[in-house]
Write an enzyme that holds these catalytic residues in place. Structure first.
Site, PDB file in Angstrom:
ATOM      1  CD  GLU A   1      -2.736   3.052   0.248  1.00  0.00           C
ATOM      2  OE1 GLU A   1      -3.471   1.999  -0.036  1.00  0.00           O
ATOM      3  OE2 GLU A   1      -3.120   3.398   1.716  1.00  0.00           O
TER       4      GLU A   1
ATOM      5  CE  LYS B   1      -4.458   6.280   4.048  1.00  0.00           C
ATOM      6  NZ  LYS B   1      -4.401   5.170   4.956  1.00  0.00           N
TER       7      LYS B   1
ATOM      8  CE  LYS C   1      -6.820   0.450   0.318  1.00  0.00           C
ATOM      9  NZ  LYS C   1      -5.883   1.330   1.114  1.00  0.00           N
TER      10      LYS C   1
ATOM     11  CD  GLU D   1     -10.028  -3.275   3.085  1.00  0.00           C
ATOM     12  OE1 GLU D   1      -8.805  -3.022   2.494  1.00  0.00           O
ATOM     13  OE2 GLU D   1     -10.752  -2.823   3.653  1.00  0.00           O
TER      14      GLU D   1
ATOM     15  CG  ASN E   1      -8.310  -2.343   6.804  1.00  0.00           C
ATOM     16  OD1 ASN E   1      -7.571  -2.122   7.510  1.00  0.00           O
ATOM     17  ND2 ASN E   1      -9.041  -1.552   5.855  1.00  0.00           N
TER      18      ASN E   1
ATOM     19  CD  GLU F   1      -5.835  -4.707   3.029  1.00  0.00           C
ATOM     20  OE1 GLU F   1      -6.554  -3.339   3.064  1.00  0.00           O
ATOM     21  OE2 GLU F   1      -6.310  -5.495   2.176  1.00  0.00           O
ATOM     22  CB  SER F   2      -4.976  -1.261   8.717  1.00  0.00           C
ATOM     23  OG  SER F   2      -5.566  -0.330   7.505  1.00  0.00           O
TER      24      SER F   2
END
Length: 266
Positions: A54, A56, A116, A165, A186, A216-217
């Site tokens: 990503e 970001k 995103k 998600e 997530n 994710e995360s």
């Protein structure tokens, strides 16, 4: 008002500004002139662990993450490290992203690119494809069932893939009912920004075979990528750990290697 509600309110305000500047007819003409979208699913379904790397700059939970003057250069490093796709934050207020970042990355890399953002209107789906996105994010907590279906159908008609998600068991059920084939769990609750590192493992058990699972995360190291792979992840989406690493190419490669070894051993 939750954090997610606040973000979505800002997204809607910014959307109306863009809509006043660029008509839907214009977006449709731009989409018609685009080369077909790239399909990430064959790679995501492959034997190794895929990494969506990503671009970001900041996040609501951590604030400033990294100076990214040239997102295309960072994306190229990710691709060289073996990333299967690039995620580009385009939300402005909380993430300091832009559609210009998406344009730059799409022009530079040859792998699929994910827009995103917080999709709340079909205009954004057309916008994503007009700017070269191959995937879009649909956050179940921010959408009605009808929107999940309609946005998904529109994206499919434009050749794009939806990363749907979720963060709860109820959202898993809603995503599957809407036809999700690429489902992201997530670990972060977008309503409060708290992270539960075990959420992916809990919810992955509810996802039927054939649906590609994305963790994710909270993934900060190759060891985390391997743990996600052992819990059933086919793909991991990583942002903070990569943008803060001074060797993003190596960082991606290390996650791919660790996760792939773990997948082969499970």
């Amino acid at each position: 008002m939750t954090v997610l509600d606040d973000i979505v309110a800002g997204v809607r305000a910014d959307l109306e500004v863009r809509r006043s500047e660029v008509s839907l007819d214009t977006l449709e003409r731009l989409v018609a002139a685009r080369a077909p979208a790239l399909d990430p699913m064959p790679t995501f379904r492959g034997p190794g662990l895929s990494v969506i790397a990503e671009v970001k700059r900041r996040s609501p939970s951590k604030g400033h993450l990294a100076e990214i003057g040239e997102p295309a250069v960072l994306a190229a490093e990710y691709e060289a490290g073996g990333a299967a796709a690039i995620s580009v934050l385009t939300e402005r207020r909380r993430f300091s992203g832009s559609l210009a970042d998406l344009d730059a990355v799409r022009e530079r890399v040859t792998i699929p690119v994910l827009r995103k953002d917080f999709m709340v209107d079909e205009y954004q789906v057309w916008e994503a494809r007009a700017h070269g996105a191959d995937l879009i994010l649909l956050i179940v907590a921010a959408l009605t069932d009808a929107q999940l279906v309609s946005f998904g159908r529109l994206a499919s008609s434009l050749g794009m893939t939806c990363l749907v998600e979720v963060h709860t068991a109820e959202e898993v059920a809603r995503a599957l009912d809407a036809g999700a084939v690429l489902l992201g769990v997530n670990n972060r609750d977008l309503k409060t920004l708290t992270v539960d590192p075990g959420m992916f493992a809990k919810l992955a058990e509810l996802v039927p075979p054939g649906v590609v699972k994305v963790a994710e995360s909270g993934l900060t190291s190759p060891a985390d990528a391997a743990e996600a792979a052992r819990a059933g992840a086919d793909v991991v989406l990583v942002g903070e750990a990569l943008v803060r690493d001074h060797q993003p190419r190596r960082a991606v490669a290390d996650m791919v290697e660790a996760g792939t070894l773990a997948r082969r051993a499970r």
